[in-house]
Design a protein around this motif. Structure first.
Motif, PDB file in Angstrom:
ATOM      1  N   ASN A 167      42.239  51.692  38.707  1.00 17.44           N
ATOM      2  CA  ASN A 167      41.989  53.223  38.349  1.00 17.44           C
ATOM      3  C   ASN A 167      41.781  54.088  39.910  1.00 17.44           C
ATOM      4  OD1 ASN A 167      42.197  55.341  36.890  1.00 17.44           O
ATOM      5  ND2 ASN A 167      39.791  55.338  36.726  1.00 17.44           N
TER       6      ASN A 167
ATOM      7  N   GLN B 134      44.859  55.277  41.623  1.00 19.51           N
ATOM      8  CA  GLN B 134      46.096  55.953  41.876  1.00 19.51           C
ATOM      9  C   GLN B 134      45.926  57.215  42.589  1.00 19.51           C
ATOM     10  OE1 GLN B 134      44.884  54.952  38.990  1.00 19.51           O
ATOM     11  NE2 GLN B 134      46.435  55.052  37.356  1.00 19.51           N
TER      12      GLN B 134
ATOM     13  N   LYS C 287      46.522  50.488  39.862  1.00 24.58           N
ATOM     14  CA  LYS C 287      46.386  51.175  38.387  1.00 24.58           C
ATOM     15  C   LYS C 287      45.179  50.264  37.844  1.00 24.58           C
ATOM     16  CE  LYS C 287      51.050  52.878  37.995  1.00 24.58           C
ATOM     17  NZ  LYS C 287      52.313  52.469  37.394  1.00 24.58           N
TER      18      LYS C 287
ATOM     19  N   ASN D 263      50.806  48.175  40.620  1.00 20.28           N
ATOM     20  CA  ASN D 263      49.977  47.717  39.380  1.00 20.28           C
ATOM     21  C   ASN D 263      48.461  47.559  39.710  1.00 20.28           C
ATOM     22  OD1 ASN D 263      52.277  47.799  38.294  1.00 20.28           O
ATOM     23  ND2 ASN D 263      52.704  45.411  38.582  1.00 20.28           N
TER      24      ASN D 263
END
Length: 100
Positions: free
Chosen positions: A25, A27, A22, A19
């Motif tokens: 940003n 990933q 993500k 989480n």
């Protein structure tokens, strides 16, 4: 005790790191997320996850570490080295721990 309460409210460490990744940003920069065996002392079990990131800027690493620490997780170790093909980018390995 505050960290223990926060740990009991959060889900598994691996999910929490996904989480945070993500939210940062990053990933596409993740190479691997490996749970490691943690230490158990005084009824508290430490969870550890090794996060490997490739082609990441120093700014992104600092931002990511900041997000992790704001979430009451702890950075046990942080390694990074410049890439040979682009010295402005780094490969990083971060050991993140959570007592809970």
């Amino acid at each position: 005790q505050q960290a223990q309460e926060a740990a009991s409210k959060r889900g598994p460490l691996l999910t929490e790191i996904e989480n945070l990744t993500k939210r940062a940003n990053l990933q596409s920069k993740i190479v691997s997320l490996k749970p490691q065996t943690g230490v158990q002392a005084g009824g508290i079990t430490e969870s550890i996850v090794e996060v490997k990131l490739d082609n990441i800027t120093l700014y992104d690493i600092v931002n990511y570490v900041n997000l992790i620490e704001k979430d009451t997780l702890r950075i046990k170790k942080l390694y990074f080295k410049p890439r040979f093909d682009n010295p402005k980018l780094l490969n990083a390995t971060i050991l993140v721990s959570s007592a809970g």
